[in-house]
Design an enzyme around this catalytic site. Sequence first.
Site, PDB file in Angstrom:
ATOM      1  N   GLY A   7       1.518   2.539  10.993  1.00  8.34           N
ATOM      2  CA  GLY A   7       2.498   3.622  10.932  1.00  8.34           C
ATOM      3  C   GLY A   7       3.106   4.007  12.271  1.00  8.34           C
ATOM      4  CB  SER A  23       4.074  -1.351  12.507  1.00 12.01           C
ATOM      5  OG  SER A  23       3.695  -0.008  12.718  1.00 12.01           O
ATOM      6  CG  ASN A  26      -1.791   1.196   1.342  1.00 14.78           C
ATOM      7  OD1 ASN A  26      -1.864   1.990   0.405  1.00 14.78           O
ATOM      8  ND2 ASN A  26      -2.464   1.349   2.476  1.00 14.78           N
ATOM      9  CD1 TRP A  27       3.947   1.068  -2.446  1.00 18.61           C
ATOM     10  CD2 TRP A  27       3.961   1.924  -4.520  1.00 18.61           C
ATOM     11  NE1 TRP A  27       4.790   0.302  -3.202  1.00 18.61           N
ATOM     12  CE2 TRP A  27       4.819   0.797  -4.474  1.00 18.61           C
ATOM     13  CE3 TRP A  27       3.818   2.608  -5.730  1.00 18.61           C
ATOM     14  CZ2 TRP A  27       5.522   0.344  -5.607  1.00 18.61           C
ATOM     15  CZ3 TRP A  27       4.526   2.159  -6.848  1.00 18.61           C
ATOM     16  CH2 TRP A  27       5.366   1.048  -6.788  1.00 18.61           C
ATOM     17  CD  GLU A  71      -3.550   5.801   6.457  1.00 18.16           C
ATOM     18  OE1 GLU A  71      -3.466   5.750   5.217  1.00 18.16           O
ATOM     19  OE2 GLU A  71      -2.666   5.346   7.216  1.00 18.16           O
TER      20      GLU A  71
HETATM   21  P1  PGA Z   1       2.169   0.614   7.795  1.00 12.91           P
HETATM   22  O1  PGA Z   1       0.749   0.813   7.047  1.00 12.91           O
HETATM   23  O2  PGA Z   1       2.748  -0.677   7.300  1.00 12.91           O
HETATM   24  O3  PGA Z   1       2.976   1.817   7.382  1.00 12.91           O
HETATM   25  O4  PGA Z   1       1.887   0.577   9.249  1.00 12.91           O
HETATM   26  C1  PGA Z   1      -0.085  -0.269   6.808  1.00 12.91           C
HETATM   27  C2  PGA Z   1      -1.365   0.207   6.187  1.00 12.91           C
HETATM   28  O5  PGA Z   1      -1.830   1.302   6.533  1.00 12.91           O
HETATM   29  O6  PGA Z   1      -1.954  -0.478   5.337  1.00 12.91           O
END
Ligand code: PGA
Length: 245
Positions: A167, A210, A7-8, A95
């Site tokens: 994140g 993460s 997922n960019w 998000e």
């Molecule tokens: P992350 O994001 O690996 O940066 O925690 C994962 C996601 O939001 O799909």
Amino acid sequence: MKIIIANWKMNLGLADSLALAQKLVTFSKTLQQSQLVICPSFTAIALINNEIAQSSIKLGAQDCCEHDVGAYTGDVSAKMLAELGCKFVILGHSERRSIHQETSIQVSHKAAMALKYGITPIICVGESTLERNAGQAFAVVKSQLEQSLPKDVSGVIIAYEPIWAIGTGVVPALEQIEEMHLFIKESLLNLQNNGCILFEIAPKIVYGGSVNSNNCKDILKMQAVNGLLVGGASLVYDEFCKILV
Ligand code: PGA
């Protein structure tokens, strides 16, 4: 075979997207154990589709509109994504749920639209820190599942992404991941038995939040985990390759 979804998010312009995709195409020739899906920004989709055409890499988008066609300024339809070669679409990411106030019902409509055009929805669910601390993690995920799924979930992918892990560098304990994945599996069977959803092939359940080269192996080792949804670490070629092998 485990599925690894990159997922960019809203990162990488055209040049950087293309450069990363080119390196991944070369690397993907060595992949035997995993199916790689790249979800670039909308603007890079056509370019990336061209780049990965001769490889085993599949293309995904990060959202689609819940409507088929019409006056929806700024939206992108599932049909348009299918025209660009998308085979997957991430839906209901936390998000989008928090920043764009997307509801689970909207997510279910988006998923139905994706399926209509032959695109596999990757439907995200997951609890916040507050909800986990209040002992509501399972209730929240159950309710999200009840409302976010289209009727026929054959082939659909569910991504368990605890919001507190996205994140943040904080990853749940392996037991917590396994426990939630098993709970999702059981919830899907209950929903099927109640006639709320139907499926011939049970949805795959992937983990996101993460994920990095240090924790991915232990997470992927679990039978209940069918793959990973990777954000930040998927933007760094060397790091992402370590997750893919
Ligand atoms: P992350 O994001 O690996 O940066 O925690 C994962 C996601 O939001 O799909």
